[in-house]
Design a protein around this motif. Structure first.
Motif, PDB file in Angstrom:
ATOM      1  N   PRO A 185      43.221  32.256  35.502  1.00  0.00           N
ATOM      2  CA  PRO A 185      43.254  33.496  36.306  1.00  0.00           C
ATOM      3  C   PRO A 185      42.981  34.755  35.488  1.00  0.00           C
ATOM      4  CG  PRO A 185      45.091  32.079  36.875  1.00  0.00           C
ATOM      5  CD  PRO A 185      44.467  31.481  35.660  1.00  0.00           C
ATOM      6  N   PHE A 188      39.327  35.009  34.348  1.00  0.00           N
ATOM      7  CA  PHE A 188      38.428  35.436  35.411  1.00  0.00           C
ATOM      8  C   PHE A 188      38.588  36.914  35.742  1.00  0.00           C
ATOM      9  CE2 PHE A 188      36.908  31.232  36.405  1.00  0.00           C
ATOM     10  CZ  PHE A 188      35.673  31.508  36.966  1.00  0.00           C
ATOM     11  N   ARG A 192      35.300  39.223  35.850  1.00  0.00           N
ATOM     12  CA  ARG A 192      34.938  40.133  36.945  1.00  0.00           C
ATOM     13  C   ARG A 192      34.769  41.565  36.432  1.00  0.00           C
ATOM     14  NH1 ARG A 192      38.793  38.960  42.036  1.00  0.00           N
ATOM     15  NH2 ARG A 192      37.466  40.594  42.889  1.00  0.00           N
ATOM     16  N   SER A 249      34.257  36.078  42.692  1.00  0.00           N
ATOM     17  CA  SER A 249      35.498  35.751  43.401  1.00  0.00           C
ATOM     18  C   SER A 249      35.443  34.320  43.935  1.00  0.00           C
ATOM     19  CB  SER A 249      35.732  36.726  44.556  1.00  0.00           C
ATOM     20  OG  SER A 249      35.898  38.048  44.078  1.00  0.00           O
ATOM     21  N   GLU A 252      35.853  31.989  41.083  1.00  0.00           N
ATOM     22  CA  GLU A 252      37.251  31.966  40.649  1.00  0.00           C
ATOM     23  C   GLU A 252      38.085  31.048  41.536  1.00  0.00           C
ATOM     24  OE1 GLU A 252      40.945  35.094  39.797  1.00  0.00           O
ATOM     25  OE2 GLU A 252      39.058  35.792  40.657  1.00  0.00           O
ATOM     26  N   SER A 256      40.111  27.775  40.416  1.00  0.00           N
ATOM     27  CA  SER A 256      41.538  27.660  40.705  1.00  0.00           C
ATOM     28  C   SER A 256      41.853  26.301  41.313  1.00  0.00           C
ATOM     29  CB  SER A 256      41.970  28.783  41.662  1.00  0.00           C
ATOM     30  OG  SER A 256      41.802  30.051  41.057  1.00  0.00           O
TER      31      SER A 256
END
Length: 264
Positions: A185, A188, A192, A249, A252, A256
């Protein structure tokens, strides 16, 4: 008779889209009306419809695509190289405390150095061609990814590491099963941030020294007083930034899911 679940889902989706777009539509309406009623000078702030017409003309002639392709190629190349280089480097630095202590002063120095401040240096060393533009994008993208990766590794719960080591697993499995999934997390978040930096820095670099690209299109249009075309270039950059953020996004979320599978 109550509506079916698919209909409820469609209605809910449409309601969500309406809520998210209502402010944006209002903004475009203000943009259209303000020049027409004289709140702003149309010579410097044309109506939204005239900008859309210029945007469409740039698409038809192929000029916009040429500039868009040049910018996206440069930004993606620099961004991808930064990801490939800095994530493994950040994982190593974050895993070894000695490396983190030794490199921390250098990292702090460069993280607080604006990439655009170094643009003249890159241009002097590498010229005004593609190399300097890709290099400045790599520099701008490196620090968000690298620092977030280092912080991610350092913030992994020590109890997780101790528990994993008590099971006598190898260092490689410890890294793959515990360290890397827990770091995803925050890594990422850096990616971004780097995606946004890649576009912003490149556009500024193209405004200074380039013969194609969205930054060049904006500057050229300004110098020739083609104001609607200038705003069309700005809108294209905004759309490009939105697409990049949405794409990252989505990526990501996929990673995840991979994290959950690894932990499972």
């Amino acid at each position: 008779m109550q509506p079916s679940k698919p209909k409820l889902f469609v209605l809910s989706s449409l309601g969500k889209i309406f809520k998210q777009s209502i402010v944006l539509v209002a903004l475009f309406l203000v943009w259209e009306i303000a020049p027409r009623i004289g709140l702003v000078d149309q010579a410097f702030f044309p109506t939204f419809s005239s900008v859309l017409i210029s945007w469409w003309n740039l698409i038809i002639t192929g000029e916009l695509f040429a500039h868009f392709a040049a910018s996206i190629t440069r930004s993606f190349t620099g961004f991808a190289l930064a990801v490939i280089i800095t994530i493994p480097l950040g994982l190593v630095i974050g895993w070894y405390p000695l490396a983190r202590e030794l490199l921390n002063p250098v990292l702090e120095l460069f993280r607080n150095t604006a990439a655009l401040a170094l643009l003249p240096v890159f241009m002097l060393l590498m010229g005004i061609g593609e190399t300097s533009k890709i290099a400045i994008v790599i520099f701008a993208c490196t620090w968000p990814i690298l620092l977030n990766t280092i912080a991610a590794v350092g913030s992994v719960d020590p109890l997780l590491i101790k528990s994993a080591r008590s099971m006598n697993i190898s260092s490689f499995k410890l890294f793959l099963k515990v360290i890397l999934p827990a770091s995803v997390p925050m890594i990422f978040t850096g990616i971004r941030m780097a995606g946004t930096a890649a576009i912003l820095v490149l556009i500024a670099a193209e405004m200074v020294g380039a013969k194609e690209g969205l930054g060049y299109l904006i500057t050229y249009s300004q110098y020739n007083f083609q104001i609607p075309e200038m705003y069309a270039g700005i809108l294209t950059i905004a759309l490009l930034g939105l697409l990049i953020n949405q794409g990252l996004s989505l990526l990501e979320r996929k990673f995840s899911k991979w994290k959950q599978q690894v932990n499972g």
